[in-house]
Design an enzyme around this catalytic site. Structure first.
Site, PDB file in Angstrom:
ATOM      1  N   PHE A   1      -6.049  -3.952   3.333  1.00  0.00           N
ATOM      2  CA  PHE A   1      -6.776  -3.724   4.579  1.00  0.00           C
ATOM      3  C   PHE A   1      -5.911  -3.128   5.677  1.00  0.00           C
ATOM      4  O   PHE A   1      -6.209  -3.273   6.853  1.00  0.00           O
ATOM      5  CB  PHE A   1      -7.462  -5.018   5.062  1.00  0.00           C
ATOM      6  CG  PHE A   1      -8.353  -5.639   4.019  1.00  0.00           C
ATOM      7  CD1 PHE A   1      -9.518  -5.005   3.619  1.00  0.00           C
ATOM      8  CD2 PHE A   1      -8.004  -6.835   3.401  1.00  0.00           C
ATOM      9  CE1 PHE A   1     -10.324  -5.555   2.629  1.00  0.00           C
ATOM     10  CE2 PHE A   1      -8.814  -7.388   2.411  1.00  0.00           C
ATOM     11  CZ  PHE A   1      -9.977  -6.748   2.023  1.00  0.00           C
TER      12      PHE A   1
ATOM     13  N   ALA B   1      -5.984   5.421   5.305  1.00  0.00           N
ATOM     14  CA  ALA B   1      -6.765   6.454   5.986  1.00  0.00           C
ATOM     15  C   ALA B   1      -8.048   6.803   5.221  1.00  0.00           C
ATOM     16  O   ALA B   1      -8.627   7.869   5.435  1.00  0.00           O
ATOM     17  CB  ALA B   1      -5.917   7.709   6.228  1.00  0.00           C
TER      18      ALA B   1
ATOM     19  N   ARG C   1      -7.980  -1.561   8.799  1.00  0.00           N
ATOM     20  CA  ARG C   1      -9.236  -0.839   8.531  1.00  0.00           C
ATOM     21  C   ARG C   1      -9.867  -0.241   9.793  1.00  0.00           C
ATOM     22  O   ARG C   1     -10.366  -0.972  10.659  1.00  0.00           O
ATOM     23  CB  ARG C   1     -10.217  -1.799   7.866  1.00  0.00           C
ATOM     24  CG  ARG C   1     -11.257  -1.129   6.985  1.00  0.00           C
ATOM     25  CD  ARG C   1     -11.978  -2.175   6.182  1.00  0.00           C
ATOM     26  NE  ARG C   1     -12.790  -1.598   5.131  1.00  0.00           N
ATOM     27  CZ  ARG C   1     -13.371  -2.300   4.169  1.00  0.00           C
ATOM     28  NH1 ARG C   1     -13.227  -3.600   4.146  1.00  0.00           N
ATOM     29  NH2 ARG C   1     -14.094  -1.717   3.246  1.00  0.00           N
TER      30      ARG C   1
ATOM     31  N   PHE D   1      -8.012   1.637  11.857  1.00  0.00           N
ATOM     32  CA  PHE D   1      -6.743   2.179  12.358  1.00  0.00           C
ATOM     33  C   PHE D   1      -6.835   2.626  13.820  1.00  0.00           C
ATOM     34  O   PHE D   1      -6.468   3.745  14.167  1.00  0.00           O
ATOM     35  CB  PHE D   1      -6.342   3.365  11.451  1.00  0.00           C
ATOM     36  CG  PHE D   1      -4.863   3.654  11.405  1.00  0.00           C
ATOM     37  CD1 PHE D   1      -3.994   2.856  10.682  1.00  0.00           C
ATOM     38  CD2 PHE D   1      -4.337   4.749  12.067  1.00  0.00           C
ATOM     39  CE1 PHE D   1      -2.627   3.148  10.626  1.00  0.00           C
ATOM     40  CE2 PHE D   1      -2.971   5.051  12.022  1.00  0.00           C
ATOM     41  CZ  PHE D   1      -2.128   4.245  11.290  1.00  0.00           C
TER      42      PHE D   1
ATOM     43  N   GLN E   1       0.836  -1.202   0.000  1.00  0.00           N
ATOM     44  CA  GLN E   1       0.000   0.000   0.000  1.00  0.00           C
ATOM     45  C   GLN E   1       0.874   1.256   0.000  1.00  0.00           C
ATOM     46  O   GLN E   1       0.389   2.335  -0.252  1.00  0.00           O
ATOM     47  CB  GLN E   1      -0.887   0.034   1.250  1.00  0.00           C
ATOM     48  CG  GLN E   1      -1.950  -1.046   1.301  1.00  0.00           C
ATOM     49  CD  GLN E   1      -2.686  -1.082   2.625  1.00  0.00           C
ATOM     50  OE1 GLN E   1      -2.708  -2.110   3.287  1.00  0.00           O
ATOM     51  NE2 GLN E   1      -3.294   0.024   3.030  1.00  0.00           N
TER      52      GLN E   1
ATOM     53  N   GLU F   1     -12.971   2.917   5.289  1.00  0.00           N
ATOM     54  CA  GLU F   1     -12.911   2.338   6.636  1.00  0.00           C
ATOM     55  C   GLU F   1     -14.198   2.461   7.456  1.00  0.00           C
ATOM     56  O   GLU F   1     -14.517   1.553   8.226  1.00  0.00           O
ATOM     57  CB  GLU F   1     -11.765   2.990   7.425  1.00  0.00           C
ATOM     58  CG  GLU F   1     -10.391   2.681   6.868  1.00  0.00           C
ATOM     59  CD  GLU F   1      -9.332   3.587   7.486  1.00  0.00           C
ATOM     60  OE1 GLU F   1      -9.272   4.772   7.108  1.00  0.00           O
ATOM     61  OE2 GLU F   1      -8.607   3.110   8.362  1.00  0.00           O
TER      62      GLU F   1
ATOM     63  N   GLU G   1       0.306  -1.519   4.621  1.00  0.00           N
ATOM     64  CA  GLU G   1       0.666  -0.096   4.681  1.00  0.00           C
ATOM     65  C   GLU G   1       2.131   0.036   5.089  1.00  0.00           C
ATOM     66  O   GLU G   1       2.890   0.794   4.513  1.00  0.00           O
ATOM     67  CB  GLU G   1      -0.247   0.648   5.668  1.00  0.00           C
ATOM     68  CG  GLU G   1       0.132   2.127   5.793  1.00  0.00           C
ATOM     69  CD  GLU G   1      -0.795   2.960   6.664  1.00  0.00           C
ATOM     70  OE1 GLU G   1      -1.921   2.519   6.946  1.00  0.00           O
ATOM     71  OE2 GLU G   1      -0.377   4.057   7.070  1.00  0.00           O
TER      72      GLU G   1
ATOM     73  N   THR H   1      -3.921  11.325  10.371  1.00  0.00           N
ATOM     74  CA  THR H   1      -3.821  12.157  11.572  1.00  0.00           C
ATOM     75  C   THR H   1      -2.488  12.887  11.620  1.00  0.00           C
ATOM     76  O   THR H   1      -2.347  13.874  12.332  1.00  0.00           O
ATOM     77  CB  THR H   1      -4.018  11.301  12.834  1.00  0.00           C
ATOM     78  OG1 THR H   1      -3.074  10.233  12.798  1.00  0.00           O
ATOM     79  CG2 THR H   1      -5.423  10.727  12.871  1.00  0.00           C
TER      80      THR H   1
ATOM     81  N   ARG I   1      -5.230   7.506  16.807  1.00  0.00           N
ATOM     82  CA  ARG I   1      -6.596   7.478  16.260  1.00  0.00           C
ATOM     83  C   ARG I   1      -7.575   6.861  17.261  1.00  0.00           C
ATOM     84  O   ARG I   1      -8.753   7.204  17.277  1.00  0.00           O
ATOM     85  CB  ARG I   1      -6.645   6.765  14.905  1.00  0.00           C
ATOM     86  CG  ARG I   1      -7.918   7.089  14.126  1.00  0.00           C
ATOM     87  CD  ARG I   1      -7.923   6.468  12.740  1.00  0.00           C
ATOM     88  NE  ARG I   1      -7.403   7.313  11.701  1.00  0.00           N
ATOM     89  CZ  ARG I   1      -8.091   8.286  11.092  1.00  0.00           C
ATOM     90  NH1 ARG I   1      -9.336   8.532  11.413  1.00  0.00           N
ATOM     91  NH2 ARG I   1      -7.531   9.007  10.150  1.00  0.00           N
TER      92      ARG I   1
HETATM   93  N1  MTE Z   1     -11.413  -2.681   0.116  1.00  0.00           N
HETATM   94  C1  MTE Z   1     -10.862  -3.739  -0.510  1.00  0.00           C
HETATM   95  N2  MTE Z   1     -11.595  -4.426  -1.397  1.00  0.00           N
HETATM   96  N3  MTE Z   1      -9.580  -4.139  -0.232  1.00  0.00           N
HETATM   97  C2  MTE Z   1      -8.815  -3.488   0.702  1.00  0.00           C
HETATM   98  O1  MTE Z   1      -7.662  -3.858   0.924  1.00  0.00           O
HETATM   99  N4  MTE Z   1      -8.695  -1.646   2.344  1.00  0.00           N
HETATM  100  C3  MTE Z   1      -9.473  -0.766   3.225  1.00  0.00           C
HETATM  101  C4  MTE Z   1     -10.516  -0.005   2.428  1.00  0.00           C
HETATM  102  N5  MTE Z   1     -11.264  -0.896   1.603  1.00  0.00           N
HETATM  103  C5  MTE Z   1      -9.387  -2.360   1.380  1.00  0.00           C
HETATM  104  C6  MTE Z   1     -10.704  -1.975   1.021  1.00  0.00           C
HETATM  105  C7  MTE Z   1      -8.645   0.202   3.935  1.00  0.00           C
HETATM  106  S1  MTE Z   1      -7.852  -0.290   5.342  1.00  0.00           S
HETATM  107  C8  MTE Z   1      -8.532   1.497   3.533  1.00  0.00           C
HETATM  108  S2  MTE Z   1      -7.633   2.615   4.421  1.00  0.00           S
HETATM  109  C9  MTE Z   1      -9.165   1.980   2.306  1.00  0.00           C
HETATM  110  O2  MTE Z   1      -9.849   0.950   1.607  1.00  0.00           O
HETATM  111  C10 MTE Z   1      -8.080   2.574   1.424  1.00  0.00           C
HETATM  112  O3  MTE Z   1      -8.545   2.963   0.191  1.00  0.00           O
HETATM  113  P1  MTE Z   1      -9.259   4.382  -0.054  1.00  0.00           P
HETATM  114  O4  MTE Z   1      -8.446   5.392   0.656  1.00  0.00           O
HETATM  115  O5  MTE Z   1      -9.232   4.497  -1.511  1.00  0.00           O
HETATM  116  O6  MTE Z   1     -10.635   4.259   0.526  1.00  0.00           O
HETATM  117  N1  HPA Z   2      -4.755   6.388   9.051  1.00  0.00           N
HETATM  118  C1  HPA Z   2      -4.244   5.382   8.342  1.00  0.00           C
HETATM  119  N2  HPA Z   2      -2.979   5.213   8.123  1.00  0.00           N
HETATM  120  C2  HPA Z   2      -2.141   6.085   8.661  1.00  0.00           C
HETATM  121  C3  HPA Z   2      -2.595   7.158   9.416  1.00  0.00           C
HETATM  122  C4  HPA Z   2      -3.966   7.328   9.626  1.00  0.00           C
HETATM  123  O1  HPA Z   2      -4.453   8.254  10.286  1.00  0.00           O
HETATM  124  N3  HPA Z   2      -1.521   7.840   9.826  1.00  0.00           N
HETATM  125  C5  HPA Z   2      -0.466   7.195   9.321  1.00  0.00           C
HETATM  126  N4  HPA Z   2      -0.824   6.139   8.613  1.00  0.00           N
HETATM  127 MO1  MOS Z   3      -6.233   1.514   6.032  1.00  0.00          MO
HETATM  128  S1  MOS Z   3      -6.020   0.712   7.899  1.00  0.00           S
HETATM  129  O1  MOS Z   3      -5.749   3.118   6.587  1.00  0.00           O
HETATM  130  O2  MOS Z   3      -4.875   0.896   5.236  1.00  0.00           O
END
Ligand code: MTE
Ligand code: HPA
Ligand code: MOS
Length: 769
Positions: free
Chosen positions: A222, A503, A336, A338, A191, A706, A226, A434, A304
């Protein structure tokens, strides 16, 4: 527009790390992980492994040319164990062989002489021994200590939540090969391509410009990729750099389960004070976070948790303290939500306990205390555009909460063995990293001379549909058909210094950058059109690939426009940088304006428990969610459904068990149960709340990744309510997940002596229906 990836996924054509054609001479790497959770590494016997068939080289900490360090927030994590091991499965050596089975066989021949040291697995024990990752932090609002005397009811207790395995379908991995001039190119399932690049450069002792990281897409992240993709990316790169051959490292599911960190378990103490009319007056909470053996992202996750400690409720007096505790488990990491879900579980437990002791449904307390505009979060941000009340009221009316409760009560009256429970789970989730500085992104947009468009951003597609969103943003802004737009791989040489895809802010940050770049290109092209057509620039637009002058079709369309612009030497490339406005946070005061906006929603969850067997089903989840102005409703609905089920899994069945030696006992899918099709509620009703969205959200469509996970908390409380409908005298411990075993034990265990509230007003104000 449907998800760009849908057809490729269904046909099996989408490319993942393992689909990248392997170059001739590629070596396969398998990691030797520490067999002990804590100890001094006296020596390593590699002789037998070196002689094993196909083995080319075995690398240890001594082979690292740069720094043996991959800690992100705190430099406390070695890539390969040097003098000590800190958790079972901690990478100690990397075997490079001609085939993966050969490497795996050789790993079994490695022997480590480790002098055992005491093992800590419990966060409270770690805190007692002052084993903290970072100093504790406290968020404050008002003065709880001065408020307890004014409370009609005071409820105290303990809440505990378990961890959660990410179980992305694609395990961790990387494929690295040497590039010209002493660099490496790394395909990584990450990620955070920049994180892999930065730490790989540090490990190799080269500049970041010599490390190129490329990501096509992930089979799920998920949060688990990261920070924790870095280990495998850096190890593969180390192998390629040292041996000068391509190196592929893909974890087996078993290695992935035992070597990587997960969602943080927490153990927490709470104290909640209420007025006679059920207003929340004061809240004190202490969180003990089980960080594992190294910091990883734990300090940010901890933060968080504090941000979301009061979920969506206004409490005028709050003191929330959090400890990040070092234990001898794999370093726990982003997942997800966090840390937000962990914070919310405690306040919801406190409210549930208050409701149980006062004999009212928890929702009577919840709905009296929802945030409103103008109030202040404990971290100083003022509420504006708050939809907590609107989402609650919409859900309450649409799904007829009181009637539903009456039906559940009536069912329980006539049913002896099966009992139902209803719970309401409102959420409020802050959108932004954050860490303020991370809220930036860039996009590089090329228009080719045939009118097709290529876009690069820092966003990583991991199933959440961000690529589709980026294409949509570009097509809308340029006024062209989405099928002209291609989203390129995420690559550190095209877009540098990126924040991870995390995030929930990826579409906002990268989308805004795409929008800015496309806007600049459109302006440039319209100026060019004005010149070519000898028209006023002001009245020119482009819509559906047609240039319009004062609303009427002009003598040029997209293709002609682009081609003539090229011949007039107009630049068809743009690079834009976006930074979210007005964010700040002062850690010395623990106050600021950390979030671009908040996402709201309310879920109603019904469960049925079989009181003979302890088994249960989540029958129905009906929810109202604040999407803002969604422009990809199909994808966004998918995020709600997936997040919800993932949250239900965490709260009900996913149980990680480490023994006292720090060994993961639930290290296979036979012992670690995740939701399957049969555990998805029969009814999942997702209603879109009509709100204007937010200007900081991309095209006013609010972040959706999330927040829905936290609706899953409702499953815990629905089951708990069903248990108590069968046996009102039981007050099960607040301990998630609420597995069938725990349900059965609480249905038939000896009654626990539950202390009465510390003090209770003589008359409780009548509770208005
Ligand atoms: N959805 C799918 N299908 N696969 C994933 O790995 N990760 C989740 C969420 N939805 C995830 C998912 C997490 S932890 C985050 S932070 C967000 O997607 C990240 O993507 P976005 O910022 O585009 O929403
Ligand atoms: N959310 C998710 N990932 C992160 C953050 C947060 O606030 N800060 C650093 N990595
Ligand atoms: Mo999502 S826990 O911020 O990758």
């Amino acid at each position: 527009m449907h998800n760009l990836d849908a057809a490729g996924h269904v046909r099996g054509e989408s490319q993942y790390l393992d689909d990248i054609p392997v170059q001739r001479g590629t070596l396969h790497a398998v990691v030797y992980g520490s067999p002990l959770a804590h100890g001094k590494l006296r020596s390593l016997n590699l002789e037998a492994a070196r002689r094993a068939p196909g083995v080319v080289r075995i690398l240890t900490a001594a082979d690292i040319p740069g720094e043996n360090q991959i800690g992100g927030i705190v430099p406390d994590e070695e890539l390969l164990a040097g003098s000590h091991v800190h958790f079972q499965g901690m990478p100690v050596a990397l075997v490079l062989a001609e085939t993966e089975p050969q490497a795996r066989a050789a790993v079994k021949l490695i022997e480590a002489d480790i002098e055992p040291l005491p093992i800590i697995t419990d966060p409270r024990e770690a805190a007692a021994q002052d084993e903290l990752i970072v100093p504790p932090r406290t968020f404050r609002l008002g003065d709880p200590a001065a408020t307890w005397d004014a409370c009609a009811h005071i409820i105290e207790g303990v809440a505990e939540n378990g961890g959660q395995e990410h179980l992305y379908i694609e395990t961790q991995g990387a494929y690295a090969y040497p590039s010209e001039g002493g660099g490496v190119r790394v395909h990584s399932s990450t990620q955070g391509p920049t994180a892999v690049q930065r730490h790989t450069a540090r490990v190799l002792g080269v500049g970041m410009h010599k490390v190129e990281v490329d990501v096509v897409r992930l089979g799920g992240g998920f949060g688990g990729k990261e920070d924790q993709a870095t280990t495998w990316g850096a190890l593969a790169a180390l192998g390629a750099f040292v041996v000068k051959k391509p190196v592929k490292l893909v974890l087996s599911r078993h290695d992935d389960l035992r070597m990587t960190g997960k969602r943080h378990p927490y153990s927490s103490d709470f104290k909640l004070g209420l007025s006679a009319d059920l207003k929340l007056l004061a809240y004190e909470v202490t969180f003990y976070q089980n960080a594992g053996a190294a910091a990883d992202l734990s300090p940010a996750v901890l933060e968080r948790t504090l941000f979301h400690a009061t979920n969506t409720y206004f409490i005028p007096n709050v003191r929330a303290t959090a400890y990040s505790c070092r234990t001898n488990l794999p370093p726990n990491t982003a997942f997800r939500g966090f840390g937000g879900p962990q914070g919310m579980f405690v306040i919801e437990s406190a409210i549930a306990k208050a409701a149980e002791q006062l004999g009212v449904p928890a929702w009577e307390i919840q709905r009296r205390n929802l945030y409103q505009d103008g109030q202040e979060f404990p971290y100083g941000q003022r509420l504006a555009d708050c939809h907590a009340g609107l989402s609650w009221q919409t859900a309450e009316q649409k799904f007829k909460l009181e009637q539903w409760q009456a039906e559940v009560d009536a069912f329980n009256q006539q049913s002896a063995v099966k009992k139902r429970g209803l719970a309401v789970m409102p959420i409020c989730f802050g959108i932004s990293f954050t860490k303020t500085a991370m809220n930036q992104a860039r996009a590089l947009v090329h228009i080719y001379t045939d009118g097709s468009v290529g876009i690069s951003t820092g966003a990583v597609e991991m199933g959440q549909g961000v690529n589709t969103k980026m294409v949509q943003v570009a097509a809308r802004t340029l006024g062209i058909n989405p099928n002209r737009v291609r989203l390129e791989t995420t690559n550190t040489t095209r877009v540098a210094n990126t924040s991870p895809t995390a995030a929930s802010a990826t579409a906002d940050l990268n989308g805004k950058a795409v929008e800015m770049a496309c806007r600049a290109l459109r302006v440039r092209l319209m100026r060019h059109a004005a010149e070519e057509l000898k028209l006023e620039y002001e009245g020119l637009e482009i819509y559906d690939e047609q240039v319009l002058a004062a609303g009427k079709p002009a003598e040029t369309d997209w293709e002609k426009l682009v081609s003539t612009a090229y011949w007039k030497r107009v630049s068809l490339t743009e690079n834009a940088h976006y930074a979210t406005p007005d964010l700040w946070f002062d850690q010395t005061q623990e106050k600021g304006n950390p979030f671009a906006y908040h996402v709201y929603g309310t879920a109603l969850v019904q469960a049925t428990v079989d009181a003979v067997r302890g088994t249960y089903e989540i029958d129905a989840v009906r929810l109202v969610h604040d999407f803002g102005q969604s422009f990809t409703p199909g994808i966004d609905r998918g995020q709600i459904e997936g997040g919800l089920v993932q949250g239900l899994g965490w709260m009900t069945m996913e149980e990680l068990i480490y023994n006292q030696e720090g060994r993961l006992l639930t290290n296979a899918l036979s012992t670690y149960k995740v939701p399957d099709l049969y555990s998805v509620p029969a009814v999942v009703d997702v209603e879109f709340l009509e709100t204007p969205g937010h200007p900081n959200a991309i095209l006013r469509a609010k972040a959706v990744g999330e927040p829905p996970l936290m609706y899953g908390l409702g499953g815990y409380f629905a089951i708990r309510n069903a248990v108590r409908a069968f046996r009102p005298s039981v007050f099960p411990a607040f301990s998630a997940p609420i597995t069938p075993e725990k349900v059965l034990m609480s249905l038939y265990a000896a009654p626990a002596a539950e202390p009465a509230p510390v003090h209770q007003a003589a008359t409780v104000a009548p509770i208005k229906p």
